[in-house]
Motif scaffolding. Structure first.
Motif, PDB file in Angstrom:
ATOM      1  N   GLY A 129       0.844  -1.067   0.373  1.00  0.00           N
ATOM      2  CA  GLY A 129      -0.036   0.010   0.027  1.00  0.00           C
ATOM      3  C   GLY A 129       0.540   1.064  -0.011  1.00  0.00           C
ATOM      4  N   THR A 130       0.686   2.298   0.155  1.00  0.00           N
ATOM      5  CA  THR A 130       0.865   4.110  -0.148  1.00  0.00           C
ATOM      6  C   THR A 130       0.720   4.508   1.828  1.00  0.00           C
ATOM      7  OG1 THR A 130       0.537   3.583  -2.428  1.00  0.00           O
ATOM      8  CG2 THR A 130       1.151   6.133  -0.505  1.00  0.00           C
ATOM      9  N   LEU A 131       1.205   4.783   2.667  1.00  0.00           N
ATOM     10  CA  LEU A 131       1.593   5.738   3.587  1.00  0.00           C
ATOM     11  C   LEU A 131       1.586   6.821   3.593  1.00  0.00           C
ATOM     12  CD1 LEU A 131       0.672   5.227   6.463  1.00  0.00           C
ATOM     13  CD2 LEU A 131       3.226   4.773   6.710  1.00  0.00           C
ATOM     14  N   ASP A 132       0.538   7.687   3.877  1.00  0.00           N
ATOM     15  CA  ASP A 132       1.441   9.418   4.007  1.00  0.00           C
ATOM     16  C   ASP A 132       1.554   9.741   4.408  1.00  0.00           C
ATOM     17  OD1 ASP A 132       0.904   9.823   1.251  1.00  0.00           O
ATOM     18  OD2 ASP A 132      -0.841  10.277   1.257  1.00  0.00           O
ATOM     19  N   LEU A 133       2.592  10.531   4.983  1.00  0.00           N
ATOM     20  CA  LEU A 133       2.774  10.652   6.329  1.00  0.00           C
ATOM     21  C   LEU A 133       3.328  12.322   7.254  1.00  0.00           C
ATOM     22  CD1 LEU A 133       6.616   9.495   7.370  1.00  0.00           C
ATOM     23  CD2 LEU A 133       5.134   9.014   5.441  1.00  0.00           C
ATOM     24  N   VAL A 134       3.695  13.209   8.159  1.00  0.00           N
ATOM     25  CA  VAL A 134       3.726  14.164   8.160  1.00  0.00           C
ATOM     26  C   VAL A 134       4.704  14.017   9.589  1.00  0.00           C
ATOM     27  CG1 VAL A 134       3.383  16.718   9.173  1.00  0.00           C
ATOM     28  CG2 VAL A 134       1.793  15.653   7.744  1.00  0.00           C
ATOM     29  N   LEU A 135       6.326  13.604   8.677  1.00  0.00           N
ATOM     30  CA  LEU A 135       7.191  13.381   9.969  1.00  0.00           C
ATOM     31  C   LEU A 135       7.972  14.972  10.664  1.00  0.00           C
ATOM     32  CD1 LEU A 135       9.193  11.880  11.978  1.00  0.00           C
ATOM     33  CD2 LEU A 135       9.873  11.210   9.449  1.00  0.00           C
ATOM     34  N   ASP A 136       8.193  15.385  11.766  1.00  0.00           N
ATOM     35  CA  ASP A 136       9.107  17.111  11.473  1.00  0.00           C
ATOM     36  C   ASP A 136       8.360  18.118  11.368  1.00  0.00           C
ATOM     37  OD1 ASP A 136      10.548  17.788  13.224  1.00  0.00           O
ATOM     38  OD2 ASP A 136      12.045  18.045  12.270  1.00  0.00           O
ATOM     39  N   GLY A 137       6.713  17.909  10.271  1.00  0.00           N
ATOM     40  CA  GLY A 137       6.477  18.691   9.215  1.00  0.00           C
ATOM     41  C   GLY A 137       6.572  19.307   8.754  1.00  0.00           C
ATOM     42  N   GLN A 138       7.058  17.692   7.622  1.00  0.00           N
ATOM     43  CA  GLN A 138       7.114  17.738   6.448  1.00  0.00           C
ATOM     44  C   GLN A 138       6.354  16.794   5.932  1.00  0.00           C
ATOM     45  OE1 GLN A 138       9.377  19.006   4.276  1.00  0.00           O
ATOM     46  NE2 GLN A 138       9.643  20.571   6.470  1.00  0.00           N
ATOM     47  N   GLN A 139       5.074  16.260   4.796  1.00  0.00           N
ATOM     48  CA  GLN A 139       4.805  16.092   4.106  1.00  0.00           C
ATOM     49  C   GLN A 139       5.578  14.552   3.431  1.00  0.00           C
ATOM     50  OE1 GLN A 139       0.944  17.173   2.431  1.00  0.00           O
ATOM     51  NE2 GLN A 139       0.614  16.108   0.965  1.00  0.00           N
ATOM     52  N   MET A 140       4.967  13.709   3.949  1.00  0.00           N
ATOM     53  CA  MET A 140       6.119  12.972   2.945  1.00  0.00           C
ATOM     54  C   MET A 140       5.294  11.281   2.732  1.00  0.00           C
ATOM     55  SD  MET A 140       9.286  12.355   5.511  1.00  0.00           S
ATOM     56  CE  MET A 140      10.052  13.997   6.089  1.00  0.00           C
ATOM     57  N   THR A 141       5.707  10.129   1.787  1.00  0.00           N
ATOM     58  CA  THR A 141       4.498   9.282   1.382  1.00  0.00           C
ATOM     59  C   THR A 141       5.846   8.649   1.235  1.00  0.00           C
ATOM     60  OG1 THR A 141       3.501  10.579  -0.021  1.00  0.00           O
ATOM     61  CG2 THR A 141       3.493   8.229  -0.575  1.00  0.00           C
ATOM     62  N   ALA A 142       5.194   7.067   2.030  1.00  0.00           N
ATOM     63  CA  ALA A 142       5.921   5.933   1.914  1.00  0.00           C
ATOM     64  C   ALA A 142       5.545   5.146   1.333  1.00  0.00           C
ATOM     65  CB  ALA A 142       6.333   5.222   3.189  1.00  0.00           C
ATOM     66  N   GLY A 143       5.794   4.092   0.152  1.00  0.00           N
ATOM     67  CA  GLY A 143       4.971   3.092  -0.507  1.00  0.00           C
ATOM     68  C   GLY A 143       5.559   1.377  -0.409  1.00  0.00           C
ATOM     69  N   THR A 144       4.972   0.786  -0.895  1.00  0.00           N
ATOM     70  CA  THR A 144       5.709  -1.075  -0.520  1.00  0.00           C
ATOM     71  C   THR A 144       7.085  -0.833  -0.625  1.00  0.00           C
ATOM     72  OG1 THR A 144       3.362  -2.106  -1.657  1.00  0.00           O
ATOM     73  CG2 THR A 144       5.560  -3.018  -1.797  1.00  0.00           C
ATOM     74  N   GLY A 145       7.792  -1.579   0.253  1.00  0.00           N
ATOM     75  CA  GLY A 145       9.158  -2.001   0.016  1.00  0.00           C
ATOM     76  C   GLY A 145       9.588  -0.386   1.101  1.00  0.00           C
ATOM     77  N   LEU A 147      10.894   1.550   4.158  1.00  0.00           N
ATOM     78  CA  LEU A 147      11.042   2.274   5.187  1.00  0.00           C
ATOM     79  C   LEU A 147      10.914   3.607   5.689  1.00  0.00           C
ATOM     80  CD1 LEU A 147      12.167   0.727   7.928  1.00  0.00           C
ATOM     81  CD2 LEU A 147      14.548   1.239   8.022  1.00  0.00           C
ATOM     82  N   VAL A 148       9.483   3.862   6.847  1.00  0.00           N
ATOM     83  CA  VAL A 148       9.937   5.087   6.962  1.00  0.00           C
ATOM     84  C   VAL A 148      10.502   5.214   8.754  1.00  0.00           C
ATOM     85  CG1 VAL A 148       8.337   6.923   8.559  1.00  0.00           C
ATOM     86  CG2 VAL A 148       7.640   5.514   6.536  1.00  0.00           C
ATOM     87  N   ARG A 149      11.924   5.793   8.559  1.00  0.00           N
ATOM     88  CA  ARG A 149      12.410   6.577  10.595  1.00  0.00           C
ATOM     89  C   ARG A 149      11.674   7.325  10.929  1.00  0.00           C
ATOM     90  NH1 ARG A 149      15.332   6.441   5.705  1.00  0.00           N
ATOM     91  NH2 ARG A 149      15.962   8.775   6.272  1.00  0.00           N
ATOM     92  N   MET A 150      11.586   7.358  12.826  1.00  0.00           N
ATOM     93  CA  MET A 150      11.003   8.543  13.114  1.00  0.00           C
ATOM     94  C   MET A 150      11.562   8.247  14.337  1.00  0.00           C
ATOM     95  SD  MET A 150       7.111   7.138  12.212  1.00  0.00           S
ATOM     96  CE  MET A 150       7.285   5.421  12.684  1.00  0.00           C
ATOM     97  N   GLU A 164      -7.032   2.156  -0.428  1.00  0.00           N
ATOM     98  CA  GLU A 164      -7.314   0.693  -0.398  1.00  0.00           C
ATOM     99  C   GLU A 164      -6.132   0.464   0.938  1.00  0.00           C
ATOM    100  OE1 GLU A 164      -7.720  -0.888  -2.897  1.00  0.00           O
ATOM    101  OE2 GLU A 164      -7.587   0.229  -4.508  1.00  0.00           O
ATOM    102  N   THR A 165      -6.370  -0.859   1.106  1.00  0.00           N
ATOM    103  CA  THR A 165      -5.678  -1.415   2.927  1.00  0.00           C
ATOM    104  C   THR A 165      -4.702  -1.103   2.585  1.00  0.00           C
ATOM    105  OG1 THR A 165      -7.967  -2.290   2.739  1.00  0.00           O
ATOM    106  CG2 THR A 165      -5.593  -2.935   4.107  1.00  0.00           C
ATOM    107  N   LEU A 166      -4.121  -0.506   3.770  1.00  0.00           N
ATOM    108  CA  LEU A 166      -2.625  -0.410   3.742  1.00  0.00           C
ATOM    109  C   LEU A 166      -2.103  -1.578   5.467  1.00  0.00           C
ATOM    110  CD1 LEU A 166       0.556   0.749   3.904  1.00  0.00           C
ATOM    111  CD2 LEU A 166      -0.471   2.056   5.371  1.00  0.00           C
ATOM    112  N   THR A 167      -0.921  -2.044   4.141  1.00  0.00           N
ATOM    113  CA  THR A 167      -0.305  -3.181   5.987  1.00  0.00           C
ATOM    114  C   THR A 167       1.022  -2.905   5.985  1.00  0.00           C
ATOM    115  OG1 THR A 167       0.141  -4.991   3.808  1.00  0.00           O
ATOM    116  CG2 THR A 167      -1.987  -4.932   5.441  1.00  0.00           C
ATOM    117  N   ALA A 168       1.768  -3.191   7.239  1.00  0.00           N
ATOM    118  CA  ALA A 168       2.988  -2.476   7.622  1.00  0.00           C
ATOM    119  C   ALA A 168       3.327  -2.931   8.973  1.00  0.00           C
ATOM    120  CB  ALA A 168       2.799  -1.516   7.718  1.00  0.00           C
ATOM    121  N   LEU A 169       4.431  -3.555   8.575  1.00  0.00           N
ATOM    122  CA  LEU A 169       5.473  -3.814  10.476  1.00  0.00           C
ATOM    123  C   LEU A 169       6.244  -2.753  10.251  1.00  0.00           C
ATOM    124  CD1 LEU A 169       6.549  -6.150  11.958  1.00  0.00           C
ATOM    125  CD2 LEU A 169       8.256  -6.261  10.272  1.00  0.00           C
TER     126      LEU A 169
END
Length: 211
Positions: A129-145, A147-150, A164-169
């Motif tokens: 799937g596709t994950l939209d995120l806001v990290l430290d004030g910045q808009q980002m997008t992560a796709g299949t495969g 890695l998001v570091r927070m 669509e449904t999103l799955t993630a570890l």
């Protein structure tokens, strides 16, 4: 995504029906464990046995076994737990003082408002799937495969706006009170109560910003 950042009002409005609809037939709402489902008798051949086990859905593994050397089979979680967190499904896979890992399923249009872990680093590997995120004030997008570091101390919000449904570890280090937090907010329908309980477990949600 922009509107969600400006105000939590859509989040509050959507939370209650999402909790009631999601996983209602799969969960025991008192324990958070997946309800028993019929399954074929396990075959003797290892490959057929594994296929039959996967068909049964989530299976139970003790926390001790989850930390021992080995492989956790697909569909297996700690004690068979599936937490319902405001319409999202979290399955704990491993927990120790040092780290905590869980599988997450985000139905479309669900999200986690911006919040801060003051004592933990958190990571997300997008499985599908596709994950939209806001990290430290910045808009980002992560796709299949991806890695998001927070890192700890940075505000982050997670949004599934893909349709669509999103799955993630997910995993966090150290564990702190995060395992207990998910247990405490399982099936809690009021987002304000989720915010209150989270603050007691070292997770701070950011105040909504007026448009």
């Amino acid at each position: 995504l922009v509107e969600a950042r400006k105000t939590w009002r859509p989040f509050f409005a959507a939370a209650n029906p999402l909790v009631k609809r999601t996983l209602g037939k799969l969960l025991d709402h008192k324990t958070g464990k997946r309800m028993a489902q019929s399954a074929p008798r396990l075959a003797s051949h290892p490959r057929k046995r594994a296929q039959a086990q996967r068909a049964r859905g989530s299976r139970a593994m003790t926390p001790e076994a989850a930390n021992a050397a080995g492989v956790t089979p697909a569909g297996t979680g700690i004690d068979g737990i599936v937490w319902n967190v405001l319409g999202q499904a979290y399955v704990p896979l491993q927990v120790s003082d040092a780290s905590f890992a869980w599988h997450a399923t985000f139905p479309s249009e669900t999200f986690v408002p911006p919040h801060i872990h003051d004592t933990q680093d958190e990571f997300i590997r997008v499985l599908d799937g596709t994950l939209d995120l806001v990290l430290d004030g910045q808009q980002m997008t992560a796709g299949t495969g991806d890695l998001v570091r927070m890192p700890r101390g940075l505000a982050h919000g997670l949004f599934n706006t893909s349709g669509e449904t999103l799955t993630a570890l997910f995993w966090a280090t150290p564990t702190g009170h995060l395992f207990d937090l998910f247990k405490a907010i399982h099936n809690v329908a009021d987002p304000r109560e989720v915010v209150r309980i989270s603050a007691e477990h070292e997770v701070r949600f950011m105040k909504p910003v007026k448009a």
